[in-house]
Write a protein that holds these residues in place. Structure first.
Motif, PDB file in Angstrom:
ATOM      1  N   TYR A  11     -25.423  21.844   6.679  1.00 36.33           N
ATOM      2  CA  TYR A  11     -26.921  21.731   7.350  1.00 36.33           C
ATOM      3  C   TYR A  11     -26.707  21.480   8.806  1.00 36.33           C
ATOM      4  CZ  TYR A  11     -26.517  16.899   6.575  1.00 36.33           C
ATOM      5  OH  TYR A  11     -26.305  15.362   6.509  1.00 36.33           O
TER       6      TYR A  11
ATOM      7  N   SER B  72     -31.676  26.903   3.334  1.00 38.10           N
ATOM      8  CA  SER B  72     -32.059  26.053   2.120  1.00 38.10           C
ATOM      9  C   SER B  72     -33.451  26.341   1.500  1.00 38.10           C
ATOM     10  CB  SER B  72     -32.162  24.605   2.835  1.00 38.10           C
ATOM     11  OG  SER B  72     -32.922  24.988   4.267  1.00 38.10           O
TER      12      SER B  72
ATOM     13  N   HIS C 107     -32.361  19.648   8.571  1.00 33.91           N
ATOM     14  CA  HIS C 107     -33.551  20.601   8.358  1.00 33.91           C
ATOM     15  C   HIS C 107     -34.546  20.547   9.402  1.00 33.91           C
ATOM     16  CE1 HIS C 107     -36.712  22.692   6.036  1.00 33.91           C
ATOM     17  NE2 HIS C 107     -35.745  23.417   5.553  1.00 33.91           N
TER      18      HIS C 107
ATOM     19  N   SER D  56     -33.516  32.463   7.016  1.00 31.39           N
ATOM     20  CA  SER D  56     -33.628  31.175   7.625  1.00 31.39           C
ATOM     21  C   SER D  56     -33.742  31.373   9.241  1.00 31.39           C
ATOM     22  CB  SER D  56     -32.650  30.318   7.139  1.00 31.39           C
ATOM     23  OG  SER D  56     -31.318  31.053   7.314  1.00 31.39           O
TER      24      SER D  56
ATOM     25  N   THR E 107     -30.463  23.844   9.454  1.00 31.00           N
ATOM     26  CA  THR E 107     -30.668  24.609   8.446  1.00 31.00           C
ATOM     27  C   THR E 107     -32.247  24.902   8.374  1.00 31.00           C
ATOM     28  OG1 THR E 107     -30.476  25.078   6.056  1.00 31.00           O
ATOM     29  CG2 THR E 107     -31.014  22.692   6.762  1.00 31.00           C
TER      30      THR E 107
END
Length: 611
Positions: free
Chosen positions: A452, A184, A456, A398, A361
Motif C-alpha cells: 500500500y 484496494s 490509503h 485506482s 493505495t
C-alpha cells in the motif's frame, strides 16, 4: 471516445489510458476533447481501414477510468439494479481530454510518447495513466520518459502500479517522479449466495444479468463431468469454448473452475450456449482471493477456494447433487475495508529499491463508472448487451481515483509542484481500515508498505497537510546520475544539456516522502530530509515508531516555522541493535514510521529498512 459528454465537462484533468480516453484539468484553457495516436501501431501492423482511425473508445476501459477521475454528478447510476445511487468522479467539474495511445494488441512506445507530447502541449494539469508494463531501465521506459517531460512542465502524472500481485517485486511505473497507485477494496460488495441440497450455504460474488427462473434446486454438474467426448479434461473443467456437451448440461447448474490463463470471461458463454441455467465459478487456487463482480451472461456466483472444495466433494459424494443460486444483492458496509487486492502489484521497486513503490493505495475493486456502448458490457463479441455503466476492477481504476484528488488539490493550491501535491497525499494517508486495525491483504494478514505504499488515500486531509517534501527536476536528474546513468542518456530523457555533479550524490538525501535504507548491517546510517511549511506558523514535534531491532533518532526533534514557504531540514539516524546484527535476526525488510505533528496536522513518512 468521440465527443466528450457535457455531463463530464468542468475545470480539469487528463487521462492517457489502455484503449482509452483522457481527463484533464484545463482550468481556463481550451477544451481539447479527444485525440488518437497510431503511427507506432501502424509501423508494426500496417495501414488499417478507415473506420479504425478514431479516438472513439471501443473497449470501455477508457470511458470507465475517465469518469472515475472527472465524471460529473449523475443520479440513478446502477448495474442491473445493483449499487444504485449518485455517481461522480474524483474531480467532478473537471474539463477532460482523451489521448488514445493503445490499440488491439498493445501500446506502441512511439504512440505513448506522442500522447504525452500532445497532452503537455495542450496544457493539461493532470495526466492519469492507466497503462504500463515491467521495465528494467527508466531511460528505456516510454512512460517514465514521457512523464519526466510532463513533470518538468509542471504536470502531475498519476499511474497504475500493475495487476501482477500478490508476488513481490511486481510493481511497475516505478520512476520517482510518477505517482504510483495500488488497488484496494471499498465498503460495498455485490453478493450472490449458493445453497446446496444439504442446506449448506456459501457467499459468492456476482453481477449476473439474469436470475434463476424460480427458487428451486437445480441439478449440479462439474465441467469435467459435462465434457464432450472429444474435449480434454483440462479444458472442460474450465468450461472453455466448445468443451461442454449440451445433453449433459442442459437445465443444470455447471461448476467451472476459474481460469487463470483465459480469465473469468470465457466460462459463462460456453455454459450458457450449452444450456446451463446457472454457473458456479470455483476458485481452484488458494492464491485467488479477488472476487470480481463480473456481469455474467447467466446466473453465476464466484466462490473462494475452500467453499469450492466443499462443493466439489458434495458433487462427488451425492447421487443427485443439487443447488440454487440467489440473485445478486448490494451489501453495505463491508468490514474490514480497505483490503489490498491480491492482484495489485507489490514492491520492492525492481529498478531503484531505495525508492518505495507503490506510493499509495486507492479504491480499485468493483468500481462502478461509465462504460462505452460501442462494446458489450462483458467485452465479448457474442454478447449484445450495451449499458452506459459497469463495474470494473484493477489498478487502472485506482489510478484515476488519485488523479481526481490531484485535480482538486491543483485547484486549491495552483502554486504547488507535482512533488508537493504527491507529498500532501502520501503523508496524510492512513494505514488503518474502517475498524481502526492495520490494513489487511486478501489473506487477511497485515499488509505491508510494499502493498500500500504510504497507505490509503484521505482526500480531506491532503488539502491541508501542514508540511510537504518538495522535489524539482534537478533532484530527479541527480538521482539518475547516482544510479550510474551517463550524461548522454540523461540528456536524451531531459532533451537539454546536463552535467552530473562532481560530488557523489547520496541517495539517502533524496527528498522523497518515504525513507528506504538498504543493507544497513552494523552501520549507522544518516538520511536527510527538508520539509516546507504550507500552513500557518507553528511548531512540529517528531515521534517515531522504529521497526523491531532498529533504533531511529531524529535531529532536531522539533521544528518551528514562522511563515508559509519556510523550509527546515532534519536528519534521521538509523542503526540496528547489536544483538540483532550478531544473531542475524533481521534478514529481510522491516517497516517503521516518522511523524511530525503540531497538534492539528500529522505528517507521516513510512520508513523501510533492510539489514
Amino acid at each position: 471516445m468521440g465527443p466528450i459528454p457535457s455531463k463530464w465537462r468542468g475545470n480539469g484533468i487528463c487521462q492517457i489510458d489502455n484503449f482509452n480516453d483522457s481527463n484533464k484539468n484545463y482550468c481556463n484553457r481550451k477544451l481539447i476533447g479527444a485525440r488518437y495516436f497510431y503511427k507506432g501501431y501502424e509501423a508494426h501492423e500496417g495501414k488499417q481501414n478507415a473506420s479504425f482511425y478514431t479516438a472513439r473508445d471501443t473497449q470501455g476501459h477508457g470511458s470507465h477510468t475517465l469518469s472515475i477521475a472527472g465524471g460529473n454528478f449523475v443520479q440513478g447510476v446502477t448495474v442491473f439494479g445493483n449499487g444504485n445511487g449518485t455517481a461522480k468522479g474524483g474531480s467532478p467539474k473537471s474539463r477532460v481530454a482523451a489521448y488514445k495511445v493503445c490499440w488491439p494488441g498493445g501500446c506502441s512506445d512511439a504512440d505513448i510518447l506522442a500522447g504525452f507530447e500532445a497532452a503537455i502541449s495542450d496544457g493539461v494539469d493532470v495526466l492519469s495513466v492507466s497503462l504500463g508494463g515491467r521495465s528494467e531501465n527508466l531511460l528505456s521506459d516510454s512512460i517514465a520518459i514521457g512523464s519526466f517531460h510532463a513533470v518538468d512542465s509542471g504536470v502531475v502524472v498519476v499511474s497504475s502500479a500493475g495487476n501482477s500481485g500478490p508476488s513481490f517485486e511486481t510493481v511497475f511505473n516505478v520512476a520517482p517522479w510518477l505517482f504510483t497507485v495500488a488497488a484496494s477494496t471499498i465498503d460495498r460488495d455485490f453478493t450472490s449466495y449458493v445453497t446446496l441440497g444439504d442446506n449448506k450455504q456459501f457467499k459468492g460474488t456476482s453481477l449476473s444479468y439474469k436470475d434463476l427462473p424460480s427458487q428451486k434446486f437445480y441439478p449440479l454438474i462439474t465441467g469435467e463431468d459435462a465434457k464432450h467426448s472429444y474435449a480434454l479434461y483440462i479444458d472442460a473443467k474450465y468450461c472453455r469454448y466448445g468443451t461442454l456437451d449440451v445433453e449433459k448440461v442442459k437445465g443444470k447448474i455447471v461448476v467451472c473452475l476459474e481460469d487463470e490463463f483465459f480469465g473469468i470471461v470465457v466460462a459463462g458463454p460456453e455454459a450458457s450456449s450449452a444450456g446451463a441455467v446457472g454457473m458456479i465459478l470455483a476458485s481452484d487456487s488458494e492464491s485467488f482471493y479477488d472476487f470480481i463482480a463480473y456481469p455474467h451472461v447467466l446466473p453465476t456466483s464466484h466462490l473462494n477456494y475452500s467453499d469450492s472444495q466443499y462443493i466439489s466433494s458434495y458433487i462427488q459424494t451425492q447421487k443427485n447433487p443439487v443447488a440454487y443460486i440467489t440473485k445478486p444483492i448490494t451489501e453495505i458496509p463491508i468490514i474490514p475495508t480497505p483490503v489490498i487486492a491480491s492482484f495489485s502489484s507489490r514492491g520492492p521497486n525492481n529498478i531503484q529499491p531505495s525508492i518505495l513503490k507503490p506510493d499509495i493505495t486507492a479504491p480499485g475493486v468493483n468500481i462502478i463508472a461509465a462504460y462505452s456502448e460501442a462494446t458489450s458490457i462483458s467485452g465479448l463479441t457474442s454478447d449484445n448487451r450495451r449499458f452506459p455503466y459497469t463495474s470494473m476492477s484493477g489498478t487502472s481504476m485506482s489510478c484515476p481515483h488519485v488523479s481526481g484528488i490531484v485535480g482538486l488539490l491543483k485547484t486549491l493550491h495552483p502554486e504547488w509542484s507535482p512533488a508537493a501535491i504527491k507529498s500532501a497525499i502520501m503523508t496524510t494517508a492512513s494505514k488503518l481500515d474502517n475498524i481502526k486495525k492495520p490494513i489487511k491483504d486478501r489473506f487477511y494478514e497485515n499488509a505491508s508498505p510494499f502493498a500500500y505504499g504510504s497507505g490509503h488515500i484521505q482526500p480531506d486531509l491532503a488539502k491541508d497537510p501542514g508540511l510537504i517534501y518538495d522535489l524539482n527536476v534537478t533532484d530527479y536528474l541527480n538521482l539518475l546520475c547516482a544510479i550510474n546513468q551517463n550524461h548522454k542518456k540523461i540528456e536524451a530523457i531531459y532533451n537539454k544539456p546536463f552535467i552530473c555533479p562532481k560530488y557523489s550524490y547520496n541517495m539517502l538525501d533524496f527528498n522523497y516522502p518515504t525513507i528506504t535504507i538498504l543493507d544497513l548491517g552494523d552501520k549507522i546510517v544518516n538520511a536527510s530530509r527538508i520539509v516546507t511549511n504550507v500552513g500557518p506558523p507553528s511548531t512540529y514535534n517528531v515521534k517515531t515508531k522504529a521497526p523491531n531491532g532498529i533504533s531511529i533518532l531524529v535531529e532536531p526533534s522539533s521544528l518551528k516555522f514562522n511563515e508559509v514557504g519556510e523550509k527546515k531540514s532534519f536528519k534521521v539516524v538509523v542503526k540496528a541493535m547489536d544483538n540483532y546484527v550478531k544473531e542475524g535476526a533481521i534478514m529481510d525488510y522491516v517497516f517503521g514510521e516518522l511523524v511530525w505533528s503540531n497538534g492539528n496536522n500529522r505528517v507521516r513518512s513510512t520508513i523501510v529498512v533492510k539489514l
